[in-house]
Scaffold this active site. Structure first.
Site, short mmCIF file in Angstrom:
data_model
loop_
_atom_site.label_atom_id
_atom_site.label_comp_id
_atom_site.label_asym_id
_atom_site.label_seq_id
_atom_site.Cartn_x
_atom_site.Cartn_y
_atom_site.Cartn_z
CG PHE C 123 23.97 52.42 19.98
CD1 PHE C 123 22.61 52.71 20.65
CD2 PHE C 123 25.09 53.27 20.72
CE1 PHE C 123 22.43 53.51 21.86
CE2 PHE C 123 24.86 54.15 21.82
CZ PHE C 123 23.66 53.95 22.29
CD GLN C 237 31.89 60.39 20.53
OE1 GLN C 237 31.87 59.63 21.15
NE2 GLN C 237 31.92 59.72 19.15
CG HIS C 239 26.36 61.83 22.17
ND1 HIS C 239 24.65 62.24 21.82
CD2 HIS C 239 26.23 60.70 22.55
CE1 HIS C 239 24.24 60.98 21.85
NE2 HIS C 239 24.83 60.27 22.33
CG LEU C 253 23.98 61.50 26.59
CD1 LEU C 253 24.86 62.10 25.53
CD2 LEU C 253 24.29 59.83 26.81
CD GLU C 256 24.61 56.65 18.98
OE1 GLU C 256 25.50 57.34 19.53
OE2 GLU C 256 24.73 55.97 17.97
NE ARG C 287 27.55 58.16 20.11
CZ ARG C 287 28.12 57.67 21.14
NH1 ARG C 287 29.11 58.02 21.94
NH2 ARG C 287 27.10 57.01 22.06
CG HIS C 352 29.51 61.69 24.84
ND1 HIS C 352 28.53 61.34 25.82
CD2 HIS C 352 29.50 60.29 24.30
CE1 HIS C 352 28.18 60.35 26.02
NE2 HIS C 352 28.58 59.66 25.12
NE ARG C 387 32.81 56.57 23.18
CZ ARG C 387 31.78 56.53 23.74
NH1 ARG C 387 31.11 55.04 23.68
NH2 ARG C 387 30.89 57.22 24.23
C1 LIG Z 1 26.02 60.52 29.65
C2 LIG Z 1 26.91 59.53 29.23
C3 LIG Z 1 26.57 58.34 28.50
C4 LIG Z 1 27.35 57.19 27.98
N1 LIG Z 1 26.86 56.26 27.30
C5 LIG Z 1 27.62 55.13 26.98
C6 LIG Z 1 27.27 54.15 26.46
O1 LIG Z 1 25.95 54.00 26.28
N2 LIG Z 1 27.89 53.07 25.95
C7 LIG Z 1 29.35 53.20 26.11
O2 LIG Z 1 30.07 52.38 25.64
N3 LIG Z 1 29.89 54.34 26.48
C8 LIG Z 1 28.99 55.21 27.04
N4 LIG Z 1 29.63 56.48 27.41
C9 LIG Z 1 31.19 56.40 27.72
C10 LIG Z 1 31.57 55.68 29.00
O3 LIG Z 1 30.71 55.98 30.01
C11 LIG Z 1 33.01 56.28 29.35
O4 LIG Z 1 33.68 56.58 28.50
C12 LIG Z 1 33.62 55.35 30.26
O5 LIG Z 1 32.69 55.14 31.41
C13 LIG Z 1 34.97 55.92 31.24
O6 LIG Z 1 35.26 54.96 32.05
P1 LIG Z 1 36.57 54.72 32.76
O7 LIG Z 1 36.60 53.65 33.56
O8 LIG Z 1 37.73 55.20 31.77
O9 LIG Z 1 36.72 56.04 33.55
P2 LIG Z 1 35.59 56.83 34.43
O10 LIG Z 1 34.35 55.91 34.54
O11 LIG Z 1 35.42 58.23 34.19
O12 LIG Z 1 36.42 56.62 35.81
C14 LIG Z 1 37.37 57.31 36.34
C15 LIG Z 1 37.86 56.92 37.94
O13 LIG Z 1 38.96 57.73 38.12
C16 LIG Z 1 39.08 58.16 39.54
N5 LIG Z 1 39.88 59.31 39.31
C17 LIG Z 1 40.01 60.45 38.60
N6 LIG Z 1 40.84 61.17 38.85
C18 LIG Z 1 41.48 60.87 39.77
C19 LIG Z 1 42.60 60.94 40.71
N7 LIG Z 1 43.47 62.22 40.47
N8 LIG Z 1 43.03 60.05 42.02
C20 LIG Z 1 42.04 59.22 42.17
N9 LIG Z 1 40.95 58.90 41.14
C21 LIG Z 1 41.03 59.45 40.29
C22 LIG Z 1 37.51 58.41 39.55
O14 LIG Z 1 37.21 58.86 40.77
C23 LIG Z 1 36.96 57.73 38.90
O15 LIG Z 1 36.78 56.37 39.81
C24 LIG Z 1 28.98 57.54 28.21
C25 LIG Z 1 29.38 58.49 28.68
C26 LIG Z 1 28.62 59.55 29.13
C27 LIG Z 1 29.09 60.79 29.70
#
Ligand SMILES: Cc1cc2nc3c(=O)[nH]c(=O)nc-3n(C[C@H](O)[C@H](O)[C@H](O)COP(=O)(O)OP(=O)(O)OC[C@H]3O[C@@H](n4cnc5c(N)ncnc54)[C@H](O)[C@@H]3O)c2cc1C
Ligand code: SF4
Ligand code: SF4
Ligand code: FES
Ligand code: FES
Lengths: 249, 242, 589
Positions: C123, C237, C239, C253, C256, C287, C352, C387
């Site tokens: 990656f 970021q 992407h 997306l 990568e 990136r 991203h 990142r």
């Molecule tokens: C298309 C895409 C591909 C990606 N690919 C990769 C990858 O290959 N490798 C990698 O390491 N990272 C990748 N990422 C980044 C990574 O997926 C995210 O950064 C990560 O999933 C964020 O996780 P999180 O647990 O912080 O929050 P999230 O998964 O965003 O979860 C947020 C949670 O908070 C809840 N929430 C939000 N607001 C409230 C509220 N007011 N009240 C109650 N609940 C709330 C939501 O319902 C949800 O459950 C990618 C991102 C995208 C968009």
């Protein structure tokens, strides 16, 4: 509220013409129905399926050789018929077309009917499918024997339309039989871990091969049904003198 | 002027409702969910719809488009000829508009015995041994298969049958090379695999193209048959490892 | 309606968010006797995390045995342009292997090597093949594993419950959360000893984004309103590869992984331009570099028809592509009618990830407010100015667990709950209900759109002083409008009403981003200033920006970047780290 019928591409982005929904059930009912009627007529009204070195699949193995003269087909056809009746594919076909459970996906059925799936008699007996598979494998051995014999004419080796039909039939039947879900389970599907079994590579590749055939199990089911039908009909017509076998070699 | 199309969208709740027609300007490559958003932003801000990813990843936007259970974010307008009708999933109670109450699924999920590793990770597992579980783990829990399954949809047999989604969940665990639990009796009794008559609608609608019936439900039926219908096999079976 | 009718529930730890970070935290916090609630504004298992594709970075060294935590640490710091908190990166690199193995123990089924171990893929900017993955649906695997582990771990999960307000005691410590059930529109007060924010990022602030609907930053806004410090907010970021066409799919997306598996970028002249911008890492450069390179090609008139670059992986063969990148194959075929096994396809940068966020303590995830914790994308510190792909999922696991422990320990230290007062609750309720009662007001969808346009123009990939200043000036008007949002209709599952909370949060966070973008007069990582094109290692490079809400104003201050101890610093000078030998694409040998 009634849902208007609309044409929806199976994969978005590509338009594809679809048959009207009723074509499949009507087709299935007609084909299975006709075949059943034909089978009953064939088994109950004939005492032999032999025409020189050709033997109809309805009459194989030939029980007359062990002295049974009364309706010889009856003693044989129960096995392949029950094999097919309990086959996972035919089950799908008749539940949908004959019992309308469901007639077609996501279309309202007649509400309020009781439904027990395969948990009660008689359908719960479909669980015995594997035993009919075992018996059918035995029958298959006879059919191969018959197919080979179909190439041995009184004058020696030869090829007639009948021989080719019988060969094609046994090939299709074999693919159908060995693409069976019960067989797939037997050769490897029952394992949680191929690599942990004895002969891991063999088990895995067997399972993989059967799985591949199994994907088109429905096709094999239809093709082999029609080949049995055709072969039998051909031999029946030879016996009754309507047709004359054409020797190609 | 952009081309306009009419969407007939169900508006209502448990007490009933009806389809309302909305005119939407069409962009190239537009999907049904885009059209619904367009309606929300300009005509009906309170039009209830679930969605998260708009990329067919999360399985939130399940609905019935012209009677076909579909992900709205994966159904292109230009693939539909004639009128467009969008309705909520039929197998689950409507909350509002296109949103249904799918909590039943989460209750069932909890009743399945979780993964029970035979040994501590890291595991030595080969690709050929994990392929089957991996296929089932592609599931995005859109519950379209549950919606289309006539056992749940037409016969409301939610007491007797867990539905195809949870058949593949069980299959995934049962076929995991490192799982030590035995869920076969559960599959036969509580989960009710016998209710399925292998008519394959679930396999037809699955947006992840999972072969639910062929690769999970039928193999599970065979495993149940091993125990309950096959005296020969039962003789040779090792007692289940717990 | 009075407080008496509002349900009150009592938990030791309340976790906002059921993404990777929230669920991992909950699993850790739900020790026997500890009551844990997880709130999620969407259904369980649908969180933004499901979208992650490529994989999770971890230095197992299953394919490249030289890999070790030091090299992972090194890459993470280098990628982050040394704005990262070194201690977070250190903990991260050291603990990642255990966390991923743990996931396997809980049922995750990663792709395997021929030896039966977890396979790893190359990656961007990772020195070795490092990303544990499952096809191109690694995020789904992570969420499902944690979801099914979670439902059997004794926590209460509240689905489609949105938090709108954080209650605090006199000392500013959180005492609970005001939330509403989206399905019924009824309110609920969650009393808590400790609150964890794991609500993800705010990529939805931009129009062209790969993010899901959820990424609207309410959690971060709650923390900010409560007085917590936000760090490095300017770091957003891009992407390099998002979909460009059709318009409805713009921003979606393109993992990568396509480049990780051998895909190359071409301009309209068919030139592999990354050879020019980064001859060493080429298409797998970090990136920020790749995104800028595409941007520059487009500016120079060598862009693709819809303003991007071409990505070509056809030389890998149809079988390989369908097996390794099934979702990409499907995505292009179904949405754009393009078969990526047969032809190159257009890509362009898309928003991203938000590196900035709530400033946290590396050991426990504690924020600057006692009793408030944060992890995941909403927190800040690990990724610095950029990142690395795959580092987020592992971040969720490592710091999700740590914040779970931190919050649980903290809750144990607090004897009693402090119940939010009736007047506090009434105030929160009134605020939540206001948009429904406003007859004439702003349409939240329209304001959201205007904000996206503003950010796309003033805080996008290429920035300068004028743009940032003008953006801040324009934002003033949006801030005013955001106080008059109206959402007609009933309380039951009303998306317009929900959008109000989201837009309010994004307007607040946008101000912090613009302020940061204005302040940082250098180019570093994702932050590219046309008027200061070079890095200023001795000046701005030594400082993190800190934003705080002061009344109605966002106030920016700075803090020196924590200095690494000598033994870690030595990694960057001594040349003692193993380096990757003579590989081109790092594909599968
Ligand atoms: C298309 C895409 C591909 C990606 N690919 C990769 C990858 O290959 N490798 C990698 O390491 N990272 C990748 N990422 C980044 C990574 O997926 C995210 O950064 C990560 O999933 C964020 O996780 P999180 O647990 O912080 O929050 P999230 O998964 O965003 O979860 C947020 C949670 O908070 C809840 N929430 C939000 N607001 C409230 C509220 N007011 N009240 C109650 N609940 C709330 C939501 O319902 C949800 O459950 C990618 C991102 C995208 C968009
Ligand atoms: S195959 Fe079984 S589970 Fe699938 S839809 Fe048909 S009855 Fe339901
Ligand atoms: S199996 Fe397929 S249809 Fe069923 S819930 Fe999973 S993804 Fe949806
Ligand atoms: S023969 Fe059809 S499944 Fe066995
Ligand atoms: S919105 Fe996620 S699947 Fe459609």
């Amino acid at each position: 509220m009634a849902q208007p019928a609309g044409v929806l591409a199976p994969a978005p982005g590509r338009k594809k013409w679809e048959w009207p929904w009723w074509v499949s059930p009507v087709g299935t009912v007609s084909a299975l129905g006709l075949f059943s009627i034909y089978s009953v007529w064939e088994t109950l009204t004939h005492s032999s399926g032999q025409y020189h070195n050709y033997l109809s699949p309805f009459f194989s193995p030939d029980v007359r050789s062990i002295g049974i003269q009364f309706l010889p087909a009856i003693w044989v056809v129960w096995a392949p018929l029950l094999f097919r009746a309990t086959c996972y594919y035919y089950r799908k076909a008749y539940y949908r077309s004959f019992f309308a459970d469901p007639l077609t996906c996501a279309r309202p059925e007649r509400p309020g009917r009781s439904y027990t799936g395969e948990t009660r008699l008689p359908f719960v007996l479909n669980n015995l499918h594997r035993f009919f598979f075992y018996v059918t494998v035995v029958v298959m051995a006879f059919l191969w024997y018959d197919a080979v014999r179909a190439f041995i004419f009184p004058s020696g080796f030869g090829i007639g339309v009948g021989s080719l039909l019988m060969l094609l039939n046994v090939i299709l039947l074999s693919i159908y039989t060995f693409s069976c879900h019960a067989f797939r389970h037997l050769v490897g599907g029952s394992l949680d871990c191929f690599s942990c079994a004895r002969g891991p590579i063999l088990r895995y590749s067997l399972w993989k091969t059967v799985s591949k055939w199994n994907q088109d199990h429905a096709t094999w089911a239809w093709l082999s049904m029609f080949s049995v039908w055709g072969t039998d009909l051909y031999i029946r017509l030879l016996i009754s003198g309507v047709l004359h076998d054409v020797r190609l070699f | 002027m952009a081309e306009m199309r009419t969407l007939h969208v169900f508006r209502g709740d448990q007490s009933g409702g009806e389809e309302v027609a909305y005119e939407v300007p069409v962009e190239s490559g537009m999907v049904v969910l885009d059209a619904v958003h367009q309606i929300q932003a300009t005509q009906a801000p309170d039009l209830a719809v679930r969605w998260n990813c708009k990329a067919a990843r999360c399985g939130s936007c399940s609905a019935e488009v012209n009677g076909h259970p579909r992900l709205m974010c994966k159904t292109r307008l230009d693939a539909i000829e004639g009128e467009i009708h969008v309705r909520p999933m039929k197998a689950f109670p409507v909350i509002r508009d296109l949103v249904t109450d799918v909590s039943w699924n989460y209750e069932k999920a909890k009743q399945i015995e979780p993964f029970a590793p035979k040994e501590p990770a890291p595991f030595t597992m080969y690709q050929r041994d994990v392929e089957r579980s991996q296929q089932f783990r592609k599931c995005i829990e859109c519950f379209l298969c549950q919606d289309v399954c006539h056992v749940l949809r037409e016969h409301s047999a939610k007491e007797q049958y867990f539905g195809p989604r949870f058949m593949i969940k069980i299959a995934e665990l049962e076929m995991h090379p490192m799982d030590g639990a035995d869920r076969v009796p559960f599959t036969s009794h509580q989960a009710g695999v016998g209710m399925c008559n292998i008519t394959k609608c679930c396999q037809e609608v699955c947006p992840e193209h999972i072969h639910l019936t062929d690769d999970a439900i039928i193999p599970l039926k065979e495993r149940v048959a091993d125990r309950e219908w096959d005296p020969i096999r039962a003789l040779f079976r090792k007692p289940a490892v717990r | 309606m009075t407080d008496g009718m509002i349900e009150r529930l009592r938990y030791d730890v309340v976790i906002l968010g059921a993404g990777g970070a929230g669920l991992r935290a909950a699993i850790e916090a739900a020790r026997p006797g500890v009551k844990v609630a997880v709130l999620s504004k969407s259904l369980l298992g649908k969180a933004h995390t499901v979208m992650a594709e490529g994989g999770m970075a971890v230095s197992f060294g299953n394919l490249d045995p030289q890999d070790c935590w030091q090299t992972h640490f090194y890459d993470t710091m280098r990628g982050g342009k040394f704005l990262n908190h070194y201690r977070m990166a250190e903990i991260f690199a050291k603990e990642a292997p255990d966390r991923v193995v743990e996931l396997e123990q809980w049922g995750a089924v990663f792709d395997r090597t021929p030896e039966g171990r977890i396979s790893q893929r190359a990656f961007g900017a990772h020195s070795f093949r490092r990303l544990a993955h499952v096809g191109d649906r690694t995020g789904l695997e992570l969420i499902r594993t944690l979801q099914y582990k979670g439902i059997h771990s004794g926590m209460d999960i509240y689905q489609e419950v949105t938090a709108t307000h954080l209650f605090q005691d006199g000392a500013g410590r959180p005492t609970g959360v005001f939330a509403y059930h989206r399905q019924s529109g009824t309110f609920c007060v969650f009393e808590a000893k400790a609150v964890v924010i794991a609500t993800g990022g705010w990529g939805r602030m931009y129009k062209v984004t790969s993010n899901s609907w959820e990424s609207t930053g309410e959690g971060a806004a709650l923390a900010m309103r409560a007085g917590a410090e936000m760090k490095d907010m300017e770091m957003v970021q891009f992407h390099p590869t998002g979909m460009v066409w059709p318009p409805g799919a713009r921003g979606l997306l393109v993992t990568e992984g396509v480049r990780g598996e051998g895909g190359i970028l071409l301009n309209s002249e068919g030139e592999r331009f990354m050879l020019r911008y980064d001859p060493e890492k080429k298409d797998l450069s970090s990136r920020d570099v790749v995104a800028r390179s595409i941007y520059k090609e487009v500016q120079a008139g060598r862009g693709s028809p819809h303003g991007g670059a071409f990505l070509d992986i056809t030389h890998r063969g149809a079988d390989f592509i369908k097996r390794k990148l099934p979702n990409m194959y499907d995505q292009y075929l179904s949405l754009a009618d393009i078969d990526i096994t047969k032809q190159p396809f257009e890509v362009a940068p898309t928003i991203h990830y938000t590196m900035g966020g709530i400033s946290v303590d590396p050991e426990t995830g504690a924020t600057s407010l006692e009793g408030l914790f944060a992890a995941g994308e909403s927190a800040c510190g690990l990724h610095g100015a950029n990142r690395l792909g795959g580092n987020s999922l592992t971040d969720l696991l490592v710091f999700g667990r740590r914040v779970g422990i931190g919050a649980c320990d903290y809750a144990a230290s607090r004897q009693e709950w402090t119940a939010p007062s009736a007047s506090q609750v009434a105030e929160a309720e009134a605020a939540a209900l206001a948009p429904l009662d406003r007859a004439e007001g702003e349409n939240p969808y329209q304001l959201h759109k205007d904000l996206q346009e503003l950010m796309g123009e003033h805080a996008a990939i290429a920035r300068n002083r004028e743009l940032a200043e003008a953006g801040l000036a324009k934002l003033e008007a949006l801030k005013l409008r955001s106080k008059r949002l109206a959402s007609p209709g009933s309380r039951m599952y009303n998306p317009g009403w929900h959008a109000v909370f989201e837009v309010e949060a994004m307007v607040l966070l946008a101000e912090a981003i613009l302020q940061g973008a204005l302040w940082r007069e250098e180019s570093r990582g994702a932050h590219w200033r046309l008027d200061f094109p070079d890095a200023d290692d001795q000046g701005f490079g030594q400082a993190n920006s800190i934003c705080r809400l002061d009344g109605d104003e966002v106030k920016l201050s700075t803090r020196p970047v924590p200095q690494m101890p000598a033994e870690l610093a030595a990694l960057f000078s001594s040349g003692q780290l193993p380096v990757r030998q003579g590989t081109d694409q790092g594909g599968h040998s």
